[in-house]
Write a protein that holds these residues in place. Sequence first.
Motif, PDB file in Angstrom:
ATOM      1  N   LYS A 228       0.837  -1.205   0.000  1.00  0.00           N
ATOM      2  CA  LYS A 228       0.000   0.000   0.000  1.00  0.00           C
ATOM      3  C   LYS A 228       0.874   1.257   0.000  1.00  0.00           C
ATOM      4  O   LYS A 228       1.780   1.374   0.822  1.00  0.00           O
ATOM      5  CB  LYS A 228      -0.923  -0.002   1.214  1.00  0.00           C
ATOM      6  N   ILE A 229       0.576   2.163  -0.932  1.00  0.00           N
ATOM      7  CA  ILE A 229       1.341   3.411  -1.053  1.00  0.00           C
ATOM      8  C   ILE A 229       0.374   4.589  -0.958  1.00  0.00           C
ATOM      9  O   ILE A 229      -0.391   4.855  -1.888  1.00  0.00           O
ATOM     10  CB  ILE A 229       2.102   3.474  -2.390  1.00  0.00           C
ATOM     11  N   PRO A 230       0.377   5.311   0.179  1.00  0.00           N
ATOM     12  CA  PRO A 230      -0.504   6.485   0.298  1.00  0.00           C
ATOM     13  C   PRO A 230       0.120   7.703  -0.381  1.00  0.00           C
ATOM     14  O   PRO A 230       1.343   7.800  -0.511  1.00  0.00           O
ATOM     15  CB  PRO A 230      -0.590   6.691   1.809  1.00  0.00           C
ATOM     16  N   TYR A 231      -0.731   8.626  -0.833  1.00  0.00           N
ATOM     17  CA  TYR A 231      -0.215   9.882  -1.370  1.00  0.00           C
ATOM     18  C   TYR A 231      -1.062  11.049  -0.872  1.00  0.00           C
ATOM     19  O   TYR A 231      -2.211  10.866  -0.452  1.00  0.00           O
ATOM     20  CB  TYR A 231      -0.161   9.861  -2.903  1.00  0.00           C
ATOM     21  N   THR A 232      -0.462  12.236  -0.881  1.00  0.00           N
ATOM     22  CA  THR A 232      -1.150  13.468  -0.465  1.00  0.00           C
ATOM     23  C   THR A 232      -0.873  14.556  -1.501  1.00  0.00           C
ATOM     24  O   THR A 232      -0.016  14.408  -2.371  1.00  0.00           O
ATOM     25  CB  THR A 232      -0.645  13.949   0.913  1.00  0.00           C
ATOM     26  N   THR A 233      -1.604  15.648  -1.396  1.00  0.00           N
ATOM     27  CA  THR A 233      -1.413  16.772  -2.313  1.00  0.00           C
ATOM     28  C   THR A 233      -0.037  17.386  -2.103  1.00  0.00           C
ATOM     29  O   THR A 233       0.330  17.727  -0.974  1.00  0.00           O
ATOM     30  CB  THR A 233      -2.500  17.839  -2.073  1.00  0.00           C
ATOM     31  N   PRO A 234       0.756  17.531  -3.167  1.00  0.00           N
ATOM     32  CA  PRO A 234       2.090  18.132  -3.011  1.00  0.00           C
ATOM     33  C   PRO A 234       1.998  19.633  -2.745  1.00  0.00           C
ATOM     34  O   PRO A 234       0.961  20.259  -2.976  1.00  0.00           O
ATOM     35  CB  PRO A 234       2.748  17.861  -4.371  1.00  0.00           C
ATOM     36  N   LYS A 235       3.085  20.221  -2.290  1.00  0.00           N
ATOM     37  CA  LYS A 235       3.113  21.661  -2.032  1.00  0.00           C
ATOM     38  C   LYS A 235       3.175  22.421  -3.359  1.00  0.00           C
ATOM     39  O   LYS A 235       3.839  21.989  -4.304  1.00  0.00           O
ATOM     40  CB  LYS A 235       4.314  22.020  -1.161  1.00  0.00           C
ATOM     41  N   TYR A 236       2.456  23.523  -3.403  1.00  0.00           N
ATOM     42  CA  TYR A 236       2.437  24.360  -4.604  1.00  0.00           C
ATOM     43  C   TYR A 236       2.007  25.766  -4.220  1.00  0.00           C
ATOM     44  O   TYR A 236       1.519  25.997  -3.118  1.00  0.00           O
ATOM     45  CB  TYR A 236       1.486  23.782  -5.659  1.00  0.00           C
ATOM     46  N   GLU A 237       2.196  26.699  -5.136  1.00  0.00           N
ATOM     47  CA  GLU A 237       1.693  28.056  -4.936  1.00  0.00           C
ATOM     48  C   GLU A 237       1.234  28.614  -6.279  1.00  0.00           C
ATOM     49  O   GLU A 237       1.643  28.131  -7.339  1.00  0.00           O
ATOM     50  CB  GLU A 237       2.756  28.959  -4.301  1.00  0.00           C
ATOM     51  N   VAL A 238       0.362  29.604  -6.205  1.00  0.00           N
ATOM     52  CA  VAL A 238      -0.147  30.256  -7.416  1.00  0.00           C
ATOM     53  C   VAL A 238       0.381  31.686  -7.444  1.00  0.00           C
ATOM     54  O   VAL A 238       0.179  32.448  -6.507  1.00  0.00           O
ATOM     55  CB  VAL A 238      -1.689  30.256  -7.451  1.00  0.00           C
ATOM     56  N   LYS A 239       1.087  32.014  -8.544  1.00  0.00           N
ATOM     57  CA  LYS A 239       1.619  33.370  -8.703  1.00  0.00           C
ATOM     58  C   LYS A 239       1.187  33.911 -10.055  1.00  0.00           C
ATOM     59  O   LYS A 239       1.488  33.308 -11.095  1.00  0.00           O
ATOM     60  CB  LYS A 239       3.156  33.349  -8.628  1.00  0.00           C
ATOM     61  N   ASP A 240       0.480  35.019 -10.040  1.00  0.00           N
ATOM     62  CA  ASP A 240       0.041  35.673 -11.280  1.00  0.00           C
ATOM     63  C   ASP A 240      -0.675  34.704 -12.218  1.00  0.00           C
ATOM     64  O   ASP A 240      -0.445  34.695 -13.430  1.00  0.00           O
ATOM     65  CB  ASP A 240       1.234  36.308 -12.004  1.00  0.00           C
ATOM     66  N   GLY A 241      -1.540  33.870 -11.640  1.00  0.00           N
ATOM     67  CA  GLY A 241      -2.323  32.943 -12.444  1.00  0.00           C
ATOM     68  C   GLY A 241      -1.564  31.721 -12.926  1.00  0.00           C
ATOM     69  O   GLY A 241      -2.080  30.946 -13.736  1.00  0.00           O
ATOM     70  N   ILE A 242      -0.357  31.513 -12.437  1.00  0.00           N
ATOM     71  CA  ILE A 242       0.445  30.334 -12.819  1.00  0.00           C
ATOM     72  C   ILE A 242       0.677  29.485 -11.583  1.00  0.00           C
ATOM     73  O   ILE A 242       1.078  29.986 -10.531  1.00  0.00           O
ATOM     74  CB  ILE A 242       1.797  30.753 -13.433  1.00  0.00           C
ATOM     75  N   THR A 243       0.407  28.188 -11.715  1.00  0.00           N
ATOM     76  CA  THR A 243       0.615  27.258 -10.598  1.00  0.00           C
ATOM     77  C   THR A 243       2.050  26.726 -10.644  1.00  0.00           C
ATOM     78  O   THR A 243       2.506  26.221 -11.675  1.00  0.00           O
ATOM     79  CB  THR A 243      -0.369  26.090 -10.659  1.00  0.00           C
ATOM     80  N   LEU A 244       2.745  26.868  -9.516  1.00  0.00           N
ATOM     81  CA  LEU A 244       4.126  26.405  -9.395  1.00  0.00           C
ATOM     82  C   LEU A 244       4.168  25.212  -8.453  1.00  0.00           C
ATOM     83  O   LEU A 244       3.812  25.321  -7.273  1.00  0.00           O
ATOM     84  CB  LEU A 244       5.017  27.533  -8.864  1.00  0.00           C
ATOM     85  N   LEU A 245       4.582  24.081  -8.979  1.00  0.00           N
ATOM     86  CA  LEU A 245       4.660  22.838  -8.209  1.00  0.00           C
ATOM     87  C   LEU A 245       6.027  22.717  -7.572  1.00  0.00           C
ATOM     88  O   LEU A 245       7.056  22.890  -8.234  1.00  0.00           O
ATOM     89  CB  LEU A 245       4.406  21.644  -9.135  1.00  0.00           C
ATOM     90  N   GLU A 246       6.060  22.414  -6.271  1.00  0.00           N
ATOM     91  CA  GLU A 246       7.336  22.225  -5.590  1.00  0.00           C
ATOM     92  C   GLU A 246       7.909  20.858  -5.954  1.00  0.00           C
ATOM     93  O   GLU A 246       7.240  19.833  -5.802  1.00  0.00           O
ATOM     94  CB  GLU A 246       7.134  22.325  -4.077  1.00  0.00           C
TER      95      GLU A 246
END
Length: 452
Positions: free
Chosen positions: A240-258
Amino acid sequence: MRTHFIAIGGSAMHNLALALHNKGYQVTGSDDAIFEPSKTRLANKGILPAELGWFPEKITSAIEAVILGMHAKADNPELLKAQELGLKIYSYPEFLYEQSKNKTRVVIGGSHGKTTITSMILHVMHYHNIEVDYMVGAQLEGFDTMVHLTSANDFIVLEGDEYLSSPIDRRPKFHLYQPNIALISGIAWDHINVFPTYDFYVEQFETFIAKITNGGILVYNEEDPEVKRVAEAALNPIRKIPYTTPKYEVKDGITLLETPEGAMPIEVFGAHNLNNLAGAKWICQNMGVDEADFYEAIASFKGASKRLEKIAEGKGKVAYKDFAHSPSKVAATTKAVKEQYPNRTLVACLELHTYSSLNAEFLKEYEGALEYADVAVVFYSPDAVKIKQLEEVTYEQIAKAFNREDLIIYTNPAEFKTFLFNRNLENSALLLMSSGNYGGLNFDEVKDLVIR
């Protein structure tokens, strides 16, 4: 092999027909209605039925297999003839399993997100020129058909729908695939015409997990309490491998994934899509794609057709169309668009179109689903309620269910269109959520409204 389809016109069935034709099978089929793009695609391959309808005389002992779609009925004359002749009759998922029983089967399940996750996986594989078989329920950029079957490929990636397999096989589709690698993205009560209670619906996912082959893998969304519960309760010998939402931020309408290499701009947005991305990453890693290669590929993923699809953008205006209809999908999609455009007025329009959404008992599940909308609109057609032979849904029931005093409700397509086209959309984000078309709304006209 000579194969005959009964009810070939649906997107899934016509894609399977094309895949088998491409594989060298002799394919014929019948349906009482075939729409575009299925019609043209079948015609281009020379396998479009000459006329619509059911013709029992087409069914002979020369046919090796009949594949039955959900659109057919149990008393279909061609089906009855096939049963009389003792021909091998497969449901759609049953036949897919038959074609993949010697492959590693990767099955993506969940009440929401499964099409997007399956599409993400296929995008990554396509980007890196890794050949896999597949079946997915939405059109993808770079893919001719959404079913691909070969004798050579080691993996098959399947979107695992929990709906019924065929009119004579009442098992959920994803129970038939017996995955080696499985994923569950979320559990939120749906298809209440088939699963009349929440507990009965959840049981289908417990059975899905139990069907994973011994030594197989379950990737699951740990942030969904019900998914976490059923995954952790499973006792069969699987990893079993659980997952969660990764860290990210939204800047000027662009989503940046960590990522380990730093923040990376991506095309998709919203917490639910980032959560889907995390699940897709684990699946790809278990299919042999390392993390860095996954990130390189996923940066260019623009989304599956009809899933949070940008249909138009003008100065200070943008419009999205989304297939969302269940309460959890509506809530996630609305939140995602508001998060992406926090300083714009979010005009969120929801059409209640499916059997579940038009059911008076189920309506209460929508409470809070439009809370992130600045302007919340619900459209439903009383005619659709009658067609589905449901009890009448009243204006008052809808208003009470959504529990929002400023909710705008329309039942007349012309009045809804007037509202939309008379509204000032300056500094707005328009979100149209439906599996229908708001009683005949022309989406090209909507695009013009936004662009001008």
